[in-house]
Design a protein around this motif. Structure first.
Motif, PDB file in Angstrom:
ATOM      1  N   THR A  65      27.447 -84.488   3.560  1.00 44.89           N
ATOM      2  CA  THR A  65      26.291 -85.257   4.526  1.00 44.89           C
ATOM      3  C   THR A  65      26.937 -84.369   5.474  1.00 44.89           C
ATOM      4  OG1 THR A  65      25.484 -86.917   3.181  1.00 44.89           O
ATOM      5  CG2 THR A  65      25.423 -86.916   5.455  1.00 44.89           C
ATOM      6  N   PRO A  66      26.500 -83.793   6.832  1.00 52.11           N
ATOM      7  CA  PRO A  66      27.211 -83.702   7.823  1.00 52.11           C
ATOM      8  C   PRO A  66      27.476 -84.986   8.406  1.00 52.11           C
ATOM      9  CG  PRO A  66      25.088 -82.686   8.205  1.00 52.11           C
ATOM     10  CD  PRO A  66      25.732 -83.313   6.348  1.00 52.11           C
ATOM     11  N   VAL A  67      29.077 -85.042   9.255  1.00 55.05           N
ATOM     12  CA  VAL A  67      29.827 -86.501  10.127  1.00 55.05           C
ATOM     13  C   VAL A  67      29.486 -86.086  11.395  1.00 55.05           C
ATOM     14  CG1 VAL A  67      31.775 -87.829  10.297  1.00 55.05           C
ATOM     15  CG2 VAL A  67      31.341 -86.645   8.725  1.00 55.05           C
ATOM     16  N   ASP A  68      29.502 -86.516  12.298  1.00 49.90           N
ATOM     17  CA  ASP A  68      29.475 -86.385  13.236  1.00 49.90           C
ATOM     18  C   ASP A  68      30.919 -86.668  14.110  1.00 49.90           C
ATOM     19  OD1 ASP A  68      26.714 -87.966  13.559  1.00 49.90           O
ATOM     20  OD2 ASP A  68      27.103 -89.598  14.493  1.00 49.90           O
ATOM     21  N   PRO A  69      30.625 -85.506  15.434  1.00 56.72           N
ATOM     22  CA  PRO A  69      32.168 -84.776  16.092  1.00 56.72           C
ATOM     23  C   PRO A  69      32.792 -86.066  16.395  1.00 56.72           C
ATOM     24  CG  PRO A  69      30.333 -83.636  16.677  1.00 56.72           C
ATOM     25  CD  PRO A  69      29.620 -85.033  15.915  1.00 56.72           C
ATOM     26  N   VAL A  70      34.225 -86.085  16.164  1.00 55.45           N
ATOM     27  CA  VAL A  70      34.533 -86.711  16.697  1.00 55.45           C
ATOM     28  C   VAL A  70      36.182 -85.928  18.003  1.00 55.45           C
ATOM     29  CG1 VAL A  70      37.205 -88.435  15.979  1.00 55.45           C
ATOM     30  CG2 VAL A  70      35.415 -88.065  14.356  1.00 55.45           C
ATOM     31  N   ASP A  71      36.265 -87.307  18.790  1.00 51.93           N
ATOM     32  CA  ASP A  71      36.865 -86.073  20.698  1.00 51.93           C
ATOM     33  C   ASP A  71      38.499 -86.198  19.658  1.00 51.93           C
ATOM     34  OD1 ASP A  71      34.841 -87.368  21.693  1.00 51.93           O
ATOM     35  OD2 ASP A  71      35.575 -88.734  22.582  1.00 51.93           O
ATOM     36  N   GLY A  72      39.003 -85.105  20.477  1.00 55.43           N
ATOM     37  CA  GLY A  72      40.303 -84.620  19.979  1.00 55.43           C
ATOM     38  C   GLY A  72      40.857 -84.062  18.554  1.00 55.43           C
ATOM     39  N   VAL A  73      39.364 -83.621  18.093  1.00 58.87           N
ATOM     40  CA  VAL A  73      39.439 -82.607  16.745  1.00 58.87           C
ATOM     41  C   VAL A  73      39.446 -81.481  17.167  1.00 58.87           C
ATOM     42  CG1 VAL A  73      38.808 -82.850  15.031  1.00 58.87           C
ATOM     43  CG2 VAL A  73      39.235 -84.519  15.532  1.00 58.87           C
ATOM     44  N   PRO A  74      40.036 -80.107  16.619  1.00 57.49           N
ATOM     45  CA  PRO A  74      39.264 -78.938  17.149  1.00 57.49           C
ATOM     46  C   PRO A  74      38.289 -79.035  16.362  1.00 57.49           C
ATOM     47  CG  PRO A  74      41.808 -79.619  16.310  1.00 57.49           C
ATOM     48  CD  PRO A  74      41.125 -80.420  15.663  1.00 57.49           C
ATOM     49  N   THR A  75      37.110 -77.181  17.230  1.00 56.32           N
ATOM     50  CA  THR A  75      35.331 -77.434  16.912  1.00 56.32           C
ATOM     51  C   THR A  75      35.419 -76.199  15.701  1.00 56.32           C
ATOM     52  OG1 THR A  75      35.262 -77.842  19.208  1.00 56.32           O
ATOM     53  CG2 THR A  75      33.607 -76.972  18.211  1.00 56.32           C
ATOM     54  N   VAL A  76      34.957 -76.601  14.426  1.00 56.45           N
ATOM     55  CA  VAL A  76      34.504 -75.829  13.962  1.00 56.45           C
ATOM     56  C   VAL A  76      33.351 -74.290  13.747  1.00 56.45           C
ATOM     57  CG1 VAL A  76      34.539 -75.590  11.465  1.00 56.45           C
ATOM     58  CG2 VAL A  76      35.196 -77.708  12.344  1.00 56.45           C
ATOM     59  N   GLY A 133      42.316 -77.272  24.681  1.00 57.76           N
ATOM     60  CA  GLY A 133      42.046 -78.763  25.179  1.00 57.76           C
ATOM     61  C   GLY A 133      41.902 -79.998  24.253  1.00 57.76           C
ATOM     62  N   ILE A 134      43.023 -79.560  22.831  1.00 61.35           N
ATOM     63  CA  ILE A 134      43.276 -79.697  21.465  1.00 61.35           C
ATOM     64  C   ILE A 134      45.103 -80.293  21.917  1.00 61.35           C
ATOM     65  CG2 ILE A 134      43.234 -80.748  19.569  1.00 61.35           C
ATOM     66  CD1 ILE A 134      40.266 -81.179  20.694  1.00 61.35           C
ATOM     67  N   GLU A 135      45.596 -81.600  22.161  1.00 55.16           N
ATOM     68  CA  GLU A 135      47.089 -81.295  21.693  1.00 55.16           C
ATOM     69  C   GLU A 135      47.339 -81.059  20.046  1.00 55.16           C
ATOM     70  OE1 GLU A 135      49.114 -81.999  24.115  1.00 55.16           O
ATOM     71  OE2 GLU A 135      47.311 -81.581  25.596  1.00 55.16           O
ATOM     72  N   PRO A 136      48.598 -80.428  20.216  1.00 53.92           N
ATOM     73  CA  PRO A 136      49.204 -80.487  18.842  1.00 53.92           C
ATOM     74  C   PRO A 136      49.994 -81.582  18.434  1.00 53.92           C
ATOM     75  CG  PRO A 136      50.023 -78.328  20.307  1.00 53.92           C
ATOM     76  CD  PRO A 136      48.990 -79.635  21.386  1.00 53.92           C
ATOM     77  N   PRO A 137      48.870 -81.594  17.024  1.00 52.99           N
ATOM     78  CA  PRO A 137      49.167 -83.057  16.365  1.00 52.99           C
ATOM     79  C   PRO A 137      50.672 -83.104  16.189  1.00 52.99           C
ATOM     80  CG  PRO A 137      48.983 -80.812  14.593  1.00 52.99           C
ATOM     81  CD  PRO A 137      48.983 -80.707  16.099  1.00 52.99           C
ATOM     82  N   THR A 138      51.117 -84.142  16.350  1.00 53.15           N
ATOM     83  CA  THR A 138      52.858 -84.787  16.215  1.00 53.15           C
ATOM     84  C   THR A 138      53.034 -85.945  14.755  1.00 53.15           C
ATOM     85  OG1 THR A 138      52.514 -87.145  17.567  1.00 53.15           O
ATOM     86  CG2 THR A 138      53.377 -84.973  18.514  1.00 53.15           C
ATOM     87  N   GLU A 139      51.897 -85.805  14.103  1.00 54.75           N
ATOM     88  CA  GLU A 139      51.169 -86.572  12.653  1.00 54.75           C
ATOM     89  C   GLU A 139      49.954 -86.016  11.935  1.00 54.75           C
ATOM     90  OE1 GLU A 139      48.827 -90.474  14.461  1.00 54.75           O
ATOM     91  OE2 GLU A 139      50.915 -90.650  13.992  1.00 54.75           O
ATOM     92  N   ALA A 156      49.130 -74.872  18.464  1.00 54.10           N
ATOM     93  CA  ALA A 156      49.512 -74.590  19.755  1.00 54.10           C
ATOM     94  C   ALA A 156      48.279 -73.192  20.717  1.00 54.10           C
ATOM     95  CB  ALA A 156      50.593 -73.614  20.186  1.00 54.10           C
ATOM     96  N   ASP A 157      48.069 -72.283  20.503  1.00 51.34           N
ATOM     97  CA  ASP A 157      47.144 -71.564  20.716  1.00 51.34           C
ATOM     98  C   ASP A 157      45.937 -71.423  19.792  1.00 51.34           C
ATOM     99  OD1 ASP A 157      47.876 -69.390  19.163  1.00 51.34           O
ATOM    100  OD2 ASP A 157      49.210 -68.762  20.634  1.00 51.34           O
ATOM    101  N   GLY A 158      45.133 -71.141  19.134  1.00 49.92           N
ATOM    102  CA  GLY A 158      44.446 -70.755  18.013  1.00 49.92           C
ATOM    103  C   GLY A 158      44.127 -69.782  17.060  1.00 49.92           C
ATOM    104  N   THR A 159      45.412 -69.057  17.435  1.00 51.16           N
ATOM    105  CA  THR A 159      45.652 -68.505  16.711  1.00 51.16           C
ATOM    106  C   THR A 159      45.405 -67.943  15.330  1.00 51.16           C
ATOM    107  OG1 THR A 159      47.365 -67.039  18.156  1.00 51.16           O
ATOM    108  CG2 THR A 159      47.502 -65.902  16.306  1.00 51.16           C
ATOM    109  N   PRO A 160      44.579 -67.494  15.201  1.00 49.87           N
ATOM    110  CA  PRO A 160      44.566 -67.186  13.751  1.00 49.87           C
ATOM    111  C   PRO A 160      45.368 -66.915  12.599  1.00 49.87           C
ATOM    112  CG  PRO A 160      42.809 -65.519  14.187  1.00 49.87           C
ATOM    113  CD  PRO A 160      43.315 -66.589  15.468  1.00 49.87           C
TER     114      PRO A 160
END
Length: 330
Positions: free
Chosen positions: A179-190, A205-211, A241-245
């Motif tokens: 079941t699809p889940v509503d998007p959450v702020d601060g999470v990368p977009t798929v 616009g998403i800060e790299p994770p520290t946890e 940091a920059d989304g490089t795959p």
């Protein structure tokens, strides 16, 4: 690959799942599969019907120059195609001395990707085109030694002929199906294709994770992944940091299976407890990824990472036969 630097790829079959016969009719289509094999498999007999632990009998040592297979009991389920991942039960015997090396019967099934680079070619050739509900005998011959290898070196047991009896149960879904889940702020977009496959991850616009952050995108309702399981997944990874795959099983066109305990800590912690059928975003800090060493040339040192993972199947590690008790010296 999201493995630890010392991790190794899984089990004798090359892969691992959910036990089920829903796609196989009543699971009895093959009847009794007692057979004396013919052709290059002459001399191997298999007792037992589909779904039953097989008894494999032959005069050891048994050796083949080329791999061969035979359908022992033909099922009436859908035909399996190249690239499918199939849930199987199996037993494996050594051609050298006839001993049972491993079995899933009475323990757990596994998921076997029928894709080049994921599974032994002889198994792919034997199973593609067969129907679910079939029992197949496969004798996998030793691979030719690598070019330039020392011809005087003693052969390894892994290079002996190996005998498989495989029950084909069901095809694993190609992608998360919950079941699809509503998007959450601060999470990368798929980003996805029309079919729902992951084609990209946007971290702008998403800060790299520290946890470690685990966010469901699709919530499945299957079995929950256990820390000691082998998981069958599709995944894609980028630098936070920059989304490089740097890696994507979707780009390779087939899911893959790993023992969870062989993977980076971010995966071990992040996937434990996730239900099969789910799609999750893992935001992994560097210390739970590849740390100071990185994974050259694609992942630099101290790099936080982002993964999108479809959990397609999970299974406990297959059980090896019990060691026989030592004989008394008295």
């Amino acid at each position: 690959m999201p493995r630890t630097r010392s991790g190794v790829r899984a089990a004798a079959v090359g892969a691992a799942v959910v036990l089920g016969l829903a796609a196989c009719g009543d699971g009895e289509s093959g009847g009794d599969s007692s057979v004396a094999a013919t052709g290059s498999l002459e001399g191997i007999s298999v007792e037992g019907g589909f779904g039953e632990p097989p008894t494999i009998d032959f005069e050891a040592p048994f050796d083949l120059e080329e791999s061969d297979s035979q359908v022992l009991a033909e099922g009436d389920g859908e035909e399996v195609e190249a690239g499918d991942t199939v849930t199987i039960d199996y037993s494996i015997a050594s051609g050298t001395d006839g001993t049972e090396l491993e079995t899933s019967f009475g323990a757990t099934t596994i998921s076997l990707p029928l894709a080049e680079g994921q599974t032994t070619p002889a198994l792919i050739e034997a199973l593609v085109g067969q129907n679910l509900g079939s029992r197949v005998l496969v004798a996998v011959a030793p691979e030719a030694p690598p070019e330039g290898a020392d011809a005087s070196a003693a052969p390894q047991q892994a290079q002996d002929t190996i005998i498989f009896v495989i029950d084909m149960l069901e095809v694993v879904p190609e992608r998360a199906d919950g079941t699809p889940v509503d998007p959450v702020d601060g999470v990368p977009t798929v980003e996805t294709s029309e079919e729902g496959d992951v084609t990209g991850i946007t971290v702008e616009g998403i800060e790299p994770p520290t946890e470690l952050v685990v966010t469901p995108v699709i919530e499945g309702d299957g079995d929950e992944v256990q820390a000691t399981d082998t998981v069958t997944i599709h995944y894609s990874g980028v630098l936070a940091a920059d989304g490089t795959p740097f890696d994507s099983s979707w780009d390779r066109g087939a899911p893959t299976s790993f023992p969870l305990s062989n993977l980076i800590q971010g995966w071990q912690q992040g996937l434990t407890g996730v239900p099969v059928g789910s799609r999750v975003v893992l935001q992994v800090p560097a210390e739970l990824g590849y740390g100071e060493a990185g994974s050259p040339p694609t992942i630099p040192a101290d790099a936080p990472l982002v993964f999108v993972i479809d959990v397609l199947d999970t299974a406990a590690a297959p059980e090896a036969p019990a060691e026989p008790a030592p004989e008394s010296s008295e």
